[in-house]
Design an enzyme around this catalytic site. Structure first.
Site, mmCIF file in Angstrom:
data_model
loop_
_atom_site.group_PDB
_atom_site.id
_atom_site.type_symbol
_atom_site.label_atom_id
_atom_site.label_comp_id
_atom_site.label_asym_id
_atom_site.label_seq_id
_atom_site.Cartn_x
_atom_site.Cartn_y
_atom_site.Cartn_z
ATOM 1 N N ILE A 44 0.901 -1.162 0.000
ATOM 2 C CA ILE A 44 0.000 0.000 0.000
ATOM 3 C C ILE A 44 0.934 1.205 0.000
ATOM 4 O O ILE A 44 1.511 1.553 1.022
ATOM 5 C CB ILE A 44 -0.897 0.025 1.245
ATOM 6 C CG1 ILE A 44 -1.763 -1.233 1.332
ATOM 7 C CG2 ILE A 44 -1.785 1.262 1.227
ATOM 8 C CD1 ILE A 44 -2.791 -1.352 0.238
ATOM 9 N N PRO A 45 1.087 1.832 -1.154
ATOM 10 C CA PRO A 45 2.218 2.757 -1.344
ATOM 11 C C PRO A 45 2.025 4.130 -0.739
ATOM 12 O O PRO A 45 1.906 5.128 -1.448
ATOM 13 C CB PRO A 45 2.343 2.825 -2.865
ATOM 14 C CG PRO A 45 0.959 2.587 -3.366
ATOM 15 C CD PRO A 45 0.260 1.715 -2.360
ATOM 16 N N CYS A 46 2.036 4.210 0.572
ATOM 17 C CA CYS A 46 1.968 5.508 1.245
ATOM 18 C C CYS A 46 3.158 6.393 0.874
ATOM 19 O O CYS A 46 3.070 7.611 0.973
ATOM 20 C CB CYS A 46 1.954 5.316 2.757
ATOM 21 S SG CYS A 46 0.353 4.859 3.404
ATOM 22 N N HIS A 47 4.238 5.758 0.458
ATOM 23 C CA HIS A 47 5.421 6.556 0.131
ATOM 24 C C HIS A 47 5.197 7.380 -1.132
ATOM 25 O O HIS A 47 5.961 8.291 -1.411
ATOM 26 C CB HIS A 47 6.643 5.645 -0.033
ATOM 27 C CG HIS A 47 6.497 4.610 -1.103
ATOM 28 N ND1 HIS A 47 5.814 3.414 -0.903
ATOM 29 C CD2 HIS A 47 6.916 4.580 -2.383
ATOM 30 C CE1 HIS A 47 5.852 2.712 -2.025
ATOM 31 N NE2 HIS A 47 6.500 3.377 -2.943
#
Length: 154
Positions: free
Chosen positions: A122-125
């Site tokens: 889950i690409p919060c970055h």
DNA sequence: GTGGGGAGCTATG
DNA sequence: CATAGCTCCCCAC
């Protein structure tokens, strides 16, 4: 808890630890910070492969893997929209909030991100603030490393 | 450029 | 109910 197992993999951000729910074969936890559970360790799986592929440069290596994470409708929607952000690009908290249907909930997106249990997949970055990098649970260095690995300089 | 204040929405105790 | 959070925008210095 009883029907889960754990593994580790090396990614551009460092060693990542993860847990998989066995019956559903879905990722339930992934973190750069290890935790104390007593899940049995596996050394090979499609999940290991996906992390390895990502590290080797296949930035879409996570598209096939399913993620399970409890939360509200809002957080689920935010996580869904987040996975739609293509590798190599970023979106602001505000834009993401708008796509999730709450144009003024930028800060709420931040709260959801801060509680994300499945780092990297889950690409919060890929979510940055409107005036700069924005925060990151594991520290800005890792966020920058991941973005650099995906070809974004920030 | 800096700094303060408030709006706004969710999650948690 | 209260408070905190990976925000945003605007308005002054």
């Amino acid at each position: 808890m009883s029907d889960q197992w754990r593994g580790t993999a090396l990614t551009p951000g460092g060693q990542i630890h993860f847990a998989v729910n066995d019956p559903s074969n879905s990722l339930v936890w992934a973190s750069y910070q290890d935790r104390d559970d007593n899940l049995k360790l596996r050394k090979k799986s499609t999940f290991h492969d996906a992390f390895a592929e990502y590290a080797e440069g296949n930035l879409s290596a996570f598209t096939g893997i399913t993620v399970e994470q409890d939360g509200t409708e809002f957080s689920a929607s935010v996580y869904d929209r987040m996975r739609e952000i293509p590798p190599g690009s970023v979106e602001t908290y505000g834009q993401l909030a708008a796509r999730a249907g709450f144009p003024r909930a930028a800060r709420a997106v931040g709260t959801v991100c801060a509680r994300n249990q499945v780092a990297l997949v889950i690409p919060c970055h890929r979510v940055v603030s409107s005036n700069g990098l924005g925060g990151y649970g594991y520290g800005p260095e890792i966020k920058l490393e991941l973005l650099a690995h995906e070809g974004v300089d920030y």
